[in-house]
Design a protein around this motif. Structure first.
Motif, PDB file in Angstrom:
ATOM      1  N   HIS A 125       5.430  19.381  73.354  1.00 17.40           N
ATOM      2  CA  HIS A 125       6.206  20.187  72.417  1.00 17.40           C
ATOM      3  C   HIS A 125       5.369  20.504  71.182  1.00 17.40           C
ATOM      4  O   HIS A 125       4.792  19.601  70.573  1.00 17.40           O
ATOM      5  CB  HIS A 125       7.476  19.443  71.994  1.00 17.40           C
ATOM      6  N   TYR A 141       4.755  21.261  67.316  1.00 19.18           N
ATOM      7  CA  TYR A 141       5.417  21.040  66.024  1.00 19.18           C
ATOM      8  C   TYR A 141       4.589  21.699  64.919  1.00 19.18           C
ATOM      9  O   TYR A 141       3.371  21.817  65.013  1.00 19.18           O
ATOM     10  CB  TYR A 141       5.545  19.546  65.733  1.00 19.18           C
ATOM     11  N   GLU A 142       5.297  22.080  63.866  1.00 16.29           N
ATOM     12  CA  GLU A 142       4.622  22.748  62.737  1.00 16.29           C
ATOM     13  C   GLU A 142       3.832  21.770  61.892  1.00 16.29           C
ATOM     14  O   GLU A 142       2.853  22.151  61.250  1.00 16.29           O
ATOM     15  CB  GLU A 142       5.643  23.499  61.872  1.00 16.29           C
ATOM     16  N   THR A 143       4.239  20.511  61.834  1.00 16.78           N
ATOM     17  CA  THR A 143       3.516  19.500  61.058  1.00 16.78           C
ATOM     18  C   THR A 143       3.476  18.198  61.848  1.00 16.78           C
ATOM     19  O   THR A 143       4.329  17.932  62.698  1.00 16.78           O
ATOM     20  CB  THR A 143       4.185  19.233  59.697  1.00 16.78           C
ATOM     21  N   TYR A 144       2.462  17.393  61.553  1.00 18.37           N
ATOM     22  CA  TYR A 144       2.307  16.075  62.156  1.00 18.37           C
ATOM     23  C   TYR A 144       2.037  15.067  61.038  1.00 18.37           C
ATOM     24  O   TYR A 144       1.357  15.389  60.048  1.00 18.37           O
ATOM     25  CB  TYR A 144       1.161  16.069  63.168  1.00 18.37           C
ATOM     26  N   GLY A 197       0.328  21.698  61.913  1.00 13.81           N
ATOM     27  CA  GLY A 197       0.311  21.801  63.362  1.00 13.81           C
ATOM     28  C   GLY A 197       0.342  23.239  63.830  1.00 13.81           C
ATOM     29  O   GLY A 197      -0.480  24.054  63.413  1.00 13.81           O
ATOM     30  N   TYR A 238      11.205  25.593  74.881  1.00 12.96           N
ATOM     31  CA  TYR A 238      11.286  24.261  74.283  1.00 12.96           C
ATOM     32  C   TYR A 238      12.475  24.253  73.332  1.00 12.96           C
ATOM     33  O   TYR A 238      12.469  24.986  72.331  1.00 12.96           O
ATOM     34  CB  TYR A 238      10.003  23.921  73.506  1.00 12.96           C
ATOM     35  N   TRP A 256       8.219  29.955  74.014  1.00 14.53           N
ATOM     36  CA  TRP A 256       6.824  29.925  73.556  1.00 14.53           C
ATOM     37  C   TRP A 256       5.947  30.595  74.607  1.00 14.53           C
ATOM     38  O   TRP A 256       6.138  30.430  75.809  1.00 14.53           O
ATOM     39  CB  TRP A 256       6.351  28.495  73.340  1.00 14.53           C
TER      40      TRP A 256
END
Length: 375
Positions: free
Chosen positions: A8, A10-13, A34, A87, A92
């Motif tokens: 999956h 994600y925009e940030t980690y 991300g 997702y 996507w």
């Protein structure tokens, strides 16, 4: 270190250190950017995500991962849909993108995703002193290193902080830096709004021994020729070389230097080999194979004074010095006293005709790998 995205995007980690000091956040942020749902590029060859504002090269293929819809191909940017997946209710799309030309339309395509199309991508290279280069580190054993930076950059940073002196270079988008290496480890990075290229300096003794590449050297009968010194010329005076890497063959004949390129896995031939010739095979700055062809000293020097006396007292008329006498001089370095006498004749401009004929006979005998017989 690069980590997989798993299943999956994600925009940030978030970055956590188990049992680690919070001081480490000075070097890496706790929040890492991300996947931008409006479009994120990945290098196809390595699979690594490109940082925001990174350089994109012409003719290089990238993966584009984005949400909802794909942009259309144009004359200079080809977009190919590879797959589509949902997702959490969102669609996507993964596509392949490649730019064929550097123009305004192609540059605008990548700028919409916050990347810069360029024909001069950023590069960060050490150039001196000697070092060992790994995938993302430079091992050295010096207090100062010189770094060459190419491309459109505005920032050169080190961590921990150390003294950096920019040096003047007369070239566009080319910068040279002198970096003081006071600590054992340094992180060196270059970029614009953020780091785009980086490497680690690791200071330690450079005492590793590399393995020498195996060079194949044979004659026309496929006989393997061993390196070293020999008094036997190869079959047909020819050697065949084959190397696993690009390199150079350096031929030294009596002080005259000739160089030939050798390509990886391609045969190279050196013919016309004579005595007083040495051959070196170079890969980079390393000599990986060498041989020297020398006539046996005992056969050469024992009768030199007799030969010289005969040359000096030859009967008959003199002739102007032929041009070929200079070549004979180069091929008779094993007779130093005879060479000295030949130089005097060249300086005087004349030589006895019979003396010249004897020198021709000697020269032919020496370079046909035959004993010198009475003239």
């Amino acid at each position: 270190m690069y980590l997989p995205l798993w299943d999956h995007p994600y925009e940030t980690y978030t970055l956590h250190f188990e049992n680690g000091s919070n001081e480490l956040y000075k070097f890496w942020p706790s929040m890492v950017k991300g996947i931008n749902p409006r479009g994120t590029l990945f290098d196809k060859a390595s699979g690594r995500m490109l940082s925001n504002d990174a350089d994109v090269e012409i003719g290089k293929e990238y993966y584009l991962l984005k949400r909802s819809f794909l942009p259309h191909s144009s004359r200079t940017v080809k977009v190919t849909k590879l797959m589509q997946q949902r997702y959490g209710g969102e669609s996507w799309i993964l596509a392949s993108v490649i730019a064929s030309e550097f123009n305004e339309d192609a540059a605008r395509f990548f700028l919409d995703f916050h990347y810069r199309l360029t024909d001069k991508p950023i590069s960060l290279r050490p150039i001196w002193p000697l070092f060992v280069e790994g995938e993302s580190n430079i091992k050295h054993n010096q207090t100062t290193m010189y770094m060459l930076v190419e491309g459109n950059t505005t920032a050169f940073q080190t961590s921990p902080f150390t003294k950096v002196d920019p040096l003047h270079v007369k070239a566009e988008q080319l910068k040279l830096f002198k970096v003081k290496c006071s600590d054992r480890q340094h992180l060196i990075s270059v970029g614009r709004s953020q780091a785009l290229q980086y490497t680690y300096f690791w200071r330690e003794a450079l005492n590793q021994e590399g393995t020498c590449p195996e060079i194949s050297v044979t004659d026309f009968k496929d006989t393997v020729i061993q390196p070293g010194e020999t008094d036997v010329l190869p079959n047909k005076k020819t050697l065949l070389f084959k190397s696993p890497y690009d390199g150079e063959i350096v031929i030294n004949h009596a002080g005259r230097i000739d160089k030939r390129d050798i390509k990886a896995d391609e045969s190279a031939m050196i013919d016309g080999i004579t005595y007083d010739t040495s051959i070196h095979v170079m890969i980079g700055l390393d000599v990986v194979w060498q041989i020297e062809f020398k006539r046996q000293v005992s056969d050469v020097s024992s009768n030199e004074m007799e030969i010289l006396d005969e040359l000096i007292h030859m009967p008959g008329p003199s002739i102007p010095v032929p041009h070929a006498l200079s070549n004979i001089l180069l091929g008779m370095s094993c007779y130093p006293q005879v060479c000295l006498w030949i130089r005097r004749c060249i300086k005087k401009g004349s030589i006895k005709e019979q003396s010249y004929r004897k020198l021709q006979h000697m020269y032919r005998s020496m370079h046909m790998n035959q004993p010198i017989r009475p003239y």
